[in-house]
Design a protein around this motif. Structure first.
Motif, PDB file in Angstrom:
ATOM      1  N   VAL A 254     -13.439   0.781  19.088  1.00  0.00           N
ATOM      2  CA  VAL A 254     -13.292   2.040  17.584  1.00  0.00           C
ATOM      3  C   VAL A 254     -14.195   0.867  16.063  1.00  0.00           C
ATOM      4  O   VAL A 254     -15.340   1.679  15.627  1.00  0.00           O
ATOM      5  N   LEU A 255     -13.389  -0.037  15.707  1.00  0.00           N
ATOM      6  CA  LEU A 255     -14.069  -1.083  14.594  1.00  0.00           C
ATOM      7  C   LEU A 255     -15.357  -1.054  14.525  1.00  0.00           C
ATOM      8  O   LEU A 255     -16.210  -0.310  13.682  1.00  0.00           O
ATOM      9  N   ARG A 256     -15.873  -2.124  16.080  1.00  0.00           N
ATOM     10  CA  ARG A 256     -17.286  -2.141  15.459  1.00  0.00           C
ATOM     11  C   ARG A 256     -18.511  -1.438  16.117  1.00  0.00           C
ATOM     12  O   ARG A 256     -19.239  -1.395  15.357  1.00  0.00           O
ATOM     13  N   THR A 257     -18.033   0.468  16.921  1.00  0.00           N
ATOM     14  CA  THR A 257     -19.269   1.132  16.716  1.00  0.00           C
ATOM     15  C   THR A 257     -19.499   1.461  14.919  1.00  0.00           C
ATOM     16  O   THR A 257     -20.334   1.836  15.565  1.00  0.00           O
ATOM     17  N   ARG A 258     -18.049   1.670  14.354  1.00  0.00           N
ATOM     18  CA  ARG A 258     -18.481   2.296  13.079  1.00  0.00           C
ATOM     19  C   ARG A 258     -18.921   0.770  12.323  1.00  0.00           C
ATOM     20  O   ARG A 258     -18.688   1.088  11.037  1.00  0.00           O
ATOM     21  N   HIS A 259     -19.242  -0.174  12.701  1.00  0.00           N
ATOM     22  CA  HIS A 259     -19.852  -1.105  11.312  1.00  0.00           C
ATOM     23  C   HIS A 259     -21.165  -1.184  10.643  1.00  0.00           C
ATOM     24  O   HIS A 259     -21.949  -0.575  11.830  1.00  0.00           O
ATOM     25  N   PRO A 260     -21.252  -0.934  10.003  1.00  0.00           N
ATOM     26  CA  PRO A 260     -22.783  -0.514   9.072  1.00  0.00           C
ATOM     27  C   PRO A 260     -24.025  -1.470   9.593  1.00  0.00           C
ATOM     28  O   PRO A 260     -25.335  -0.566   9.697  1.00  0.00           O
ATOM     29  N   ASP A 261     -23.814  -2.071  10.194  1.00  0.00           N
ATOM     30  CA  ASP A 261     -25.317  -2.996  11.045  1.00  0.00           C
ATOM     31  C   ASP A 261     -25.603  -2.570  11.728  1.00  0.00           C
ATOM     32  O   ASP A 261     -26.280  -3.497  12.982  1.00  0.00           O
ATOM     33  N   ARG A 262     -24.391  -2.104  12.765  1.00  0.00           N
ATOM     34  CA  ARG A 262     -25.082  -1.590  14.128  1.00  0.00           C
ATOM     35  C   ARG A 262     -25.939  -1.341  14.746  1.00  0.00           C
ATOM     36  O   ARG A 262     -25.931   0.264  14.204  1.00  0.00           O
ATOM     37  N   PRO A 263     -26.772  -1.067  15.839  1.00  0.00           N
ATOM     38  CA  PRO A 263     -28.038  -0.659  16.209  1.00  0.00           C
ATOM     39  C   PRO A 263     -27.891   1.029  16.182  1.00  0.00           C
ATOM     40  O   PRO A 263     -27.013   1.182  16.973  1.00  0.00           O
ATOM     41  N   GLY A 264     -28.617   1.600  15.260  1.00  0.00           N
ATOM     42  CA  GLY A 264     -28.564   2.887  16.120  1.00  0.00           C
ATOM     43  C   GLY A 264     -29.697   3.753  16.824  1.00  0.00           C
ATOM     44  O   GLY A 264     -30.682   2.854  17.474  1.00  0.00           O
ATOM     45  N   THR A 265     -29.499   4.896  16.729  1.00  0.00           N
ATOM     46  CA  THR A 265     -30.960   5.233  17.768  1.00  0.00           C
ATOM     47  C   THR A 265     -31.840   5.010  17.195  1.00  0.00           C
ATOM     48  O   THR A 265     -33.353   4.525  18.403  1.00  0.00           O
ATOM     49  N   ARG A 266     -32.451   5.609  16.163  1.00  0.00           N
ATOM     50  CA  ARG A 266     -33.675   4.587  15.428  1.00  0.00           C
ATOM     51  C   ARG A 266     -33.899   2.801  15.638  1.00  0.00           C
ATOM     52  O   ARG A 266     -35.457   2.956  15.952  1.00  0.00           O
TER      53      ARG A 266
END
Length: 502
Positions: A254-266
């Motif tokens: 859960v914490l990893r998915t909230r990381h600001p540098d995690r790649p998003g859809t774009r």
């Protein structure tokens, strides 16, 4: 200075490729003053009506074009204009060509009254038949596009583009002021404002339009794998879940998915697609919804995905976003293209306005739309999957999930507040609720877990490449199955979700 119809066509088509479809106008009105107006318009513009139609090539691919001419009585639509437009639509349909409409118009021609007004039905019926034939219909709204043109064939495109700053609307400002006694606010009918509200798919400058159309048609007219032979295997009745043995700790995930540098859809789309057209969504390019046309390893698809963050700010999923998802899903079905949904959200919008906008109702309609879609649907659980906002994009033939992705009715802190009356028990609830990708695979929601080593934020390029490969592989498998087999498997899949505990 606005471009003329011929100037705009020349900007869009390959040099020397445009061939006119227009027959000369032979009828003349009885009214002498109106006849004189038509004569002056013809002398001024060099054309005989307020529209030019024909066929040309855009990047080598053929397309039919309909371009209005504002210099001819304000681009207004009379009976002869409507007949020319209708014949062009019908000719494009018969030739199975994509159709590009380039309206600029003050509306229907007042000199011809109700007869001209009713011709909007004639044009709309032809456009509907074109769309029903599974053929692309794209519109580019120029400045201005008003009245009956805006309220019919101008806005019926599978994709609706618009000229920057264009005035677009139903009622002209002069008429509005006369009827209402007050002035219309100046930005209400601007292209950019309509794009923010999800009513226009992208605002595109004329000099950029050719490339946007080329890329759009490259996706919309491309076909995936050929139909399978009769001996080819169909989709299994219940797809067998697969997942690597190593499971991340649920709370750490859960914490990893909230990381600001995690790649998003774009970022995923920009890194993995060979052809990409990013469309506008409610809230603009910084909104919570990403809509795109894409080609991944030769597989064309329409994509709707959630963008969890815009900079440092979390973006809740709104009712307008959900309406845009449904519209996009429907045009994917009409054009026979697979739909890819990408789930990555902290949840649907929670506010008084969201309740009034019917966010819960829109979630319900999203579920039924995706469940009934006849085109292949592939869902990707990329990161956070919180609440109804995530659930709305999950009905699919297959679901892929990143290794740290998760799905829960509420964020773990919210669940802890319900169960323990505080948020401090979030880690233990995350571990107990079975919210992680591997747990979801065990109950049949997820078919493939895509590994992270250990965190996508540390390896964005490699992570996106793995997700992109998994998506294109799954799309190839889905498009190689018959519609009846795929819909049967989808029904069985959703009937048994939650029962496949291993």
């Amino acid at each position: 200075m606005s471009l003329t119809a011929h100037q705009l066509i020349g900007l869009l088509v390959d040099p020397g490729s445009f061939v006119s479809w227009d027959d000369p106008v032979t009828t003349e009105p009885r009214d002498a003053e109106y006849r004189a107006s038509l004569t002056r318009a013809r002398e001024r513009t060099g054309i005989d009506e307020a529209v030019v139609t024909g066929i040309g090539r855009i990047g080598g691919g053929q397309a039919a074009l309909i371009a209005s001419e504002f210099g001819f009585l304000g681009g207004s639509i009379g009976v002869a204009t409507a007949e020319r437009i209708t014949r062009a639509v019908e000719q494009a349909t018969a030739a199975r060509l994509p159709l590009i409409a380039l309206p600029v118009s003050g509306g229907t021609r007042m000199q011809e009254g109700s007869a001209a007004f009713l011709c909007m039905l004639r044009i709309t019926a032809a456009v509907q038949a074109h769309r029903a034939a599974g053929l692309p219909y794209l519109t580019y709204l120029r400045n201005p596009t008003m009245g009956g043109v805006f309220a019919s064939w101008g806005t019926l495109g599978h994709l609706v583009f618009a000229e920057p700053g264009a005035r677009l609307g139903f009622l002209g400002p002069r008429v509005y002021e006369e009827l209402r006694g007050v002035q219309l606010p100046p930005d209400v009918q601007r292209a950019e404002k309509l794009a923010e509200r999800g009513l226009v798919d992208a605002v595109v400058a004329p000099e950029e339009l050719r490339e946007v159309l080329r890329r759009s048609l490259s996706v919309l007219t491309r076909r995936a794998l050929p139909a399978p032979s009769p001996s080819a295997p169909s989709v299994p009745t219940v797809p067998a879940p697969t997942a690597p043995a190593e499971r991340p700790d649920a709370w750490e995930a859960v914490l990893r998915t909230r990381h600001p540098d995690r790649p998003g859809t774009r970022e995923l789309l920009r890194r993995t697609t060979e052809e990409l057209v990013l469309l506008d969504s409610p809230g603009g390019r910084d909104g919570a919804l990403v809509r795109a046309l894409a080609v991944l390893d030769g597989q064309p698809a329409v994509v709707v995905g959630q963008q969890r963050r815009a900079g440092a700010q979390e973006r809740p999923f709104t009712a307008a976003d959900l309406r845009s998802v449904r519209r996009t899903a429907r045009f994917a079905e009409q054009l026979g293209l697979p739909l890819v949904t990408v789930v990555d959200t902290a949840g649907a919008e929670l506010s008084v306005q969201a309740e009034l906008d019917g966010v819960a109702v829109e979630i319900a309609h999203c579920l039924t739309t995706l469940l009934s879609l006849r085109t292949p649907v592939l869902a990707v659980l990329l990161g956070q999957g919180s609440g109804g906002g995530a659930l709305a994009l999950l009905p699919a033939d297959r679901v892929l999930a990143a290794g740290n992705a998760w799905l829960a009715p509420l964020p773990p802190e919210g669940a802890s507040a319900i169960v323990h009356r505080d948020g401090s028990h979030a880690p233990e609830l995350a571990r107990a609720q079975g919210i992680g990708a591997h747990d979801l695979a065990a109950v049949g929601l997820v078919d493939t877990v895509i590994p992270e080593l250990p965190d996508a934020a540390d390896e964005p390029a490699a992570f996106c490449a793995r997700v992109g490969h998994a998506v294109s592989t799954a799309l190839a498998a889905l498009t190689a199955t018959t519609t009846s087999d795929r819909l049967t498997a989808r029904a069985v899949r959703h009937r048994r979700l939650g029962d496949l505990v291993v």
